[in-house]
Each structure stands twice: as C-alpha cells, then as structure tokens.
Scaffold this motif. Structure first.
Motif, mmCIF file in Angstrom:
data_model
loop_
_atom_site.group_PDB
_atom_site.id
_atom_site.type_symbol
_atom_site.label_atom_id
_atom_site.label_comp_id
_atom_site.label_asym_id
_atom_site.label_seq_id
_atom_site.Cartn_x
_atom_site.Cartn_y
_atom_site.Cartn_z
ATOM 1 N N ARG A 25 12.176 76.264 11.789
ATOM 2 C CA ARG A 25 12.855 75.624 10.661
ATOM 3 C C ARG A 25 12.300 74.248 10.325
ATOM 4 N NH1 ARG A 25 19.240 74.566 9.736
ATOM 5 N NH2 ARG A 25 19.000 73.698 7.680
ATOM 6 N N TYR A 26 12.137 73.388 11.312
ATOM 7 C CA TYR A 26 11.674 72.035 11.028
ATOM 8 C C TYR A 26 10.258 71.783 11.519
ATOM 9 C CZ TYR A 26 16.386 71.007 9.649
ATOM 10 O OH TYR A 26 17.576 71.010 8.999
ATOM 11 N N ARG A 27 9.602 72.805 11.997
ATOM 12 C CA ARG A 27 8.218 72.655 12.416
ATOM 13 C C ARG A 27 7.327 72.881 11.219
ATOM 14 N NH1 ARG A 27 7.085 76.489 17.186
ATOM 15 N NH2 ARG A 27 5.043 75.891 16.497
ATOM 16 N N GLY A 28 6.195 72.211 11.219
ATOM 17 C CA GLY A 28 5.250 72.409 10.130
ATOM 18 C C GLY A 28 4.584 73.762 10.240
ATOM 19 N N SER A 29 3.752 74.026 9.292
ATOM 20 C CA SER A 29 3.010 75.277 9.294
ATOM 21 C C SER A 29 2.035 75.293 10.460
ATOM 22 C CB SER A 29 2.252 75.422 7.978
ATOM 23 O OG SER A 29 1.439 76.555 8.004
ATOM 24 N N ARG A 30 1.654 76.462 10.887
ATOM 25 C CA ARG A 30 0.715 76.581 11.997
ATOM 26 C C ARG A 30 -0.712 76.237 11.591
ATOM 27 N NH1 ARG A 30 4.354 80.694 12.869
ATOM 28 N NH2 ARG A 30 5.413 80.552 14.852
ATOM 29 N N THR A 31 -0.979 76.139 10.295
ATOM 30 C CA THR A 31 -2.312 75.745 9.865
ATOM 31 C C THR A 31 -2.476 74.251 10.068
ATOM 32 O OG1 THR A 31 -1.402 75.733 7.633
ATOM 33 C CG2 THR A 31 -2.916 77.509 8.176
ATOM 34 N N SER A 32 -3.621 73.868 10.571
ATOM 35 C CA SER A 32 -3.865 72.451 10.796
ATOM 36 C C SER A 32 -4.458 71.828 9.542
ATOM 37 C CB SER A 32 -4.822 72.271 11.978
ATOM 38 O OG SER A 32 -6.083 72.810 11.648
ATOM 39 N N ALA A 33 -4.514 70.515 9.517
ATOM 40 C CA ALA A 33 -5.006 69.811 8.343
ATOM 41 C C ALA A 33 -6.474 70.118 8.085
ATOM 42 C CB ALA A 33 -4.803 68.308 8.521
ATOM 43 N N GLY A 34 -7.220 70.537 9.083
ATOM 44 C CA GLY A 34 -8.636 70.815 8.918
ATOM 45 C C GLY A 34 -8.948 72.262 8.594
ATOM 46 N N SER A 35 -7.955 73.100 8.484
ATOM 47 C CA SER A 35 -8.209 74.510 8.222
ATOM 48 C C SER A 35 -8.489 74.744 6.740
ATOM 49 C CB SER A 35 -7.024 75.358 8.679
ATOM 50 O OG SER A 35 -5.929 75.128 7.839
ATOM 51 N N ALA A 36 -8.992 75.933 6.435
ATOM 52 C CA ALA A 36 -9.323 76.284 5.055
ATOM 53 C C ALA A 36 -8.052 76.706 4.326
ATOM 54 C CB ALA A 36 -10.359 77.387 5.041
ATOM 55 N N SER A 37 -7.258 75.750 3.944
ATOM 56 C CA SER A 37 -6.002 76.001 3.246
ATOM 57 C C SER A 37 -6.122 75.449 1.833
ATOM 58 C CB SER A 37 -4.859 75.311 3.987
ATOM 59 O OG SER A 37 -3.676 75.404 3.242
ATOM 60 N N ALA A 38 -5.420 76.084 0.904
ATOM 61 C CA ALA A 38 -5.441 75.615 -0.477
ATOM 62 C C ALA A 38 -4.388 74.537 -0.716
ATOM 63 C CB ALA A 38 -5.208 76.798 -1.420
ATOM 64 N N ALA A 39 -3.707 74.107 0.325
ATOM 65 C CA ALA A 39 -2.644 73.118 0.190
ATOM 66 C C ALA A 39 -3.231 71.737 -0.097
ATOM 67 C CB ALA A 39 -1.801 73.071 1.451
ATOM 68 N N HIS A 40 -2.501 70.986 -0.907
ATOM 69 C CA HIS A 40 -2.903 69.632 -1.271
ATOM 70 C C HIS A 40 -1.773 68.674 -0.912
ATOM 71 C CE1 HIS A 40 -6.221 71.348 -3.507
ATOM 72 N NE2 HIS A 40 -5.359 72.197 -4.051
ATOM 73 N N PRO A 41 -2.100 67.455 -0.462
ATOM 74 C CA PRO A 41 -1.040 66.491 -0.138
ATOM 75 C C PRO A 41 -0.304 66.050 -1.395
ATOM 76 C CG PRO A 41 -3.196 65.460 0.019
ATOM 77 C CD PRO A 41 -3.438 66.910 -0.241
ATOM 78 N N THR A 42 0.983 65.828 -1.256
ATOM 79 C CA THR A 42 1.796 65.302 -2.351
ATOM 80 C C THR A 42 2.131 63.847 -2.057
ATOM 81 O OG1 THR A 42 3.920 65.865 -1.349
ATOM 82 C CG2 THR A 42 2.839 67.594 -2.644
ATOM 83 N N ASP A 43 2.877 63.226 -2.939
ATOM 84 C CA ASP A 43 3.315 61.845 -2.723
ATOM 85 C C ASP A 43 4.573 61.771 -1.867
ATOM 86 O OD1 ASP A 43 1.228 60.868 -4.244
ATOM 87 O OD2 ASP A 43 2.385 60.881 -6.097
ATOM 88 N N GLU A 44 5.098 62.933 -1.475
ATOM 89 C CA GLU A 44 6.330 62.969 -0.684
ATOM 90 C C GLU A 44 6.035 62.664 0.782
ATOM 91 O OE1 GLU A 44 9.109 66.311 -1.591
ATOM 92 O OE2 GLU A 44 7.387 66.977 -2.784
ATOM 93 N N VAL A 45 6.652 61.605 1.300
ATOM 94 C CA VAL A 45 6.504 61.205 2.693
ATOM 95 C C VAL A 45 7.898 60.901 3.217
ATOM 96 C CG1 VAL A 45 5.498 59.521 4.272
ATOM 97 C CG2 VAL A 45 4.217 60.247 2.257
ATOM 98 N N PHE A 46 8.176 61.301 4.454
ATOM 99 C CA PHE A 46 9.483 61.030 5.041
ATOM 100 C C PHE A 46 9.337 60.863 6.543
ATOM 101 C CE2 PHE A 46 8.882 65.557 5.199
ATOM 102 C CZ PHE A 46 9.427 65.956 6.412
ATOM 103 N N ILE A 47 10.365 60.325 7.141
ATOM 104 C CA ILE A 47 10.409 60.168 8.592
ATOM 105 C C ILE A 47 11.225 61.323 9.168
ATOM 106 C CG2 ILE A 47 11.100 58.692 10.519
ATOM 107 C CD1 ILE A 47 8.854 57.520 8.788
ATOM 108 N N ASP A 48 10.616 62.090 10.058
ATOM 109 C CA ASP A 48 11.310 63.208 10.698
ATOM 110 C C ASP A 48 12.415 62.637 11.583
ATOM 111 O OD1 ASP A 48 12.155 65.281 12.381
ATOM 112 O OD2 ASP A 48 10.178 66.202 12.401
ATOM 113 N N PRO A 49 13.676 63.016 11.336
ATOM 114 C CA PRO A 49 14.777 62.444 12.117
ATOM 115 C C PRO A 49 14.757 62.850 13.585
ATOM 116 C CG PRO A 49 15.595 64.142 10.623
ATOM 117 C CD PRO A 49 14.150 63.942 10.306
ATOM 118 N N ASP A 50 14.142 63.975 13.912
ATOM 119 C CA ASP A 50 14.099 64.416 15.310
ATOM 120 C C ASP A 50 13.038 63.679 16.117
ATOM 121 O OD1 ASP A 50 16.141 66.228 14.917
ATOM 122 O OD2 ASP A 50 14.768 67.891 14.470
ATOM 123 N N THR A 51 11.845 63.481 15.530
ATOM 124 C CA THR A 51 10.735 62.894 16.274
ATOM 125 C C THR A 51 10.464 61.446 15.904
ATOM 126 O OG1 THR A 51 9.082 63.588 14.650
ATOM 127 C CG2 THR A 51 9.617 65.159 16.413
ATOM 128 N N GLY A 52 10.974 61.013 14.735
ATOM 129 C CA GLY A 52 10.690 59.663 14.266
ATOM 130 C C GLY A 52 9.283 59.544 13.693
#
Length: 71
Positions: A25-52
């Motif tokens: 539920r609150y874990r990120g995707s299993r793809t790492s930032a260096g993988s061949a993914s079509a995902a692009h960063p957005t301007d949305e940034v937040f602090i994870d309440p569980d890990t800080g």
C-alpha cells in the motif's frame, strides 16, 4: 474443535489476509529509478509519515500509474 479454537483460527486467517492485501500500500513501485520505465517525475513531493523520508511522485502517462520514489 471448541469455540475458542475457532475464534483464534478466524483471527489468524483474517490477520494473514489483511497483511497480504496491505503489503504494498505505501511502498513504492518495485521498479528502480534507473530502470527502463516511462515514468516521469512530477512536482509533487511529500514526507512519508512512516519513514520521515522525502518522496517524489513519478507518473507514467502510458498507464496512468503513479510511483512513489525516495528523493
């Protein structure tokens, strides 16, 4: 099998089901930032309440999937 054993069994099974359904539920995707993914960063940034940890939202327009990756 007595009533107590049945209640304990139901509680254990319910706990297992809840744990399995909520595992990612609150874990990120299993793809790492260096993988061949079509995902692009957005301007949305937040602090994870569980890990800080500071997290950035990544968006894949081809699938509509959002990923939450640590900064």
């Amino acid at each position: 099998m007595g009533v107590l054993e049945i209640v304990v069994l139901v509680v254990v099974i319910a706990g297992i089901v809840i744990a399995l359904l909520g595992w990612d539920r609150y874990r990120g995707s299993r793809t790492s930032a260096g993988s061949a993914s079509a995902a692009h960063p957005t301007d949305e940034v937040f602090i994870d309440p569980d890990t800080g940890q500071r997290m950035r939202v990544w968006y894949d327009p081809s699938t509509g999937q959002r990923e939450y990756r640590p900064e």
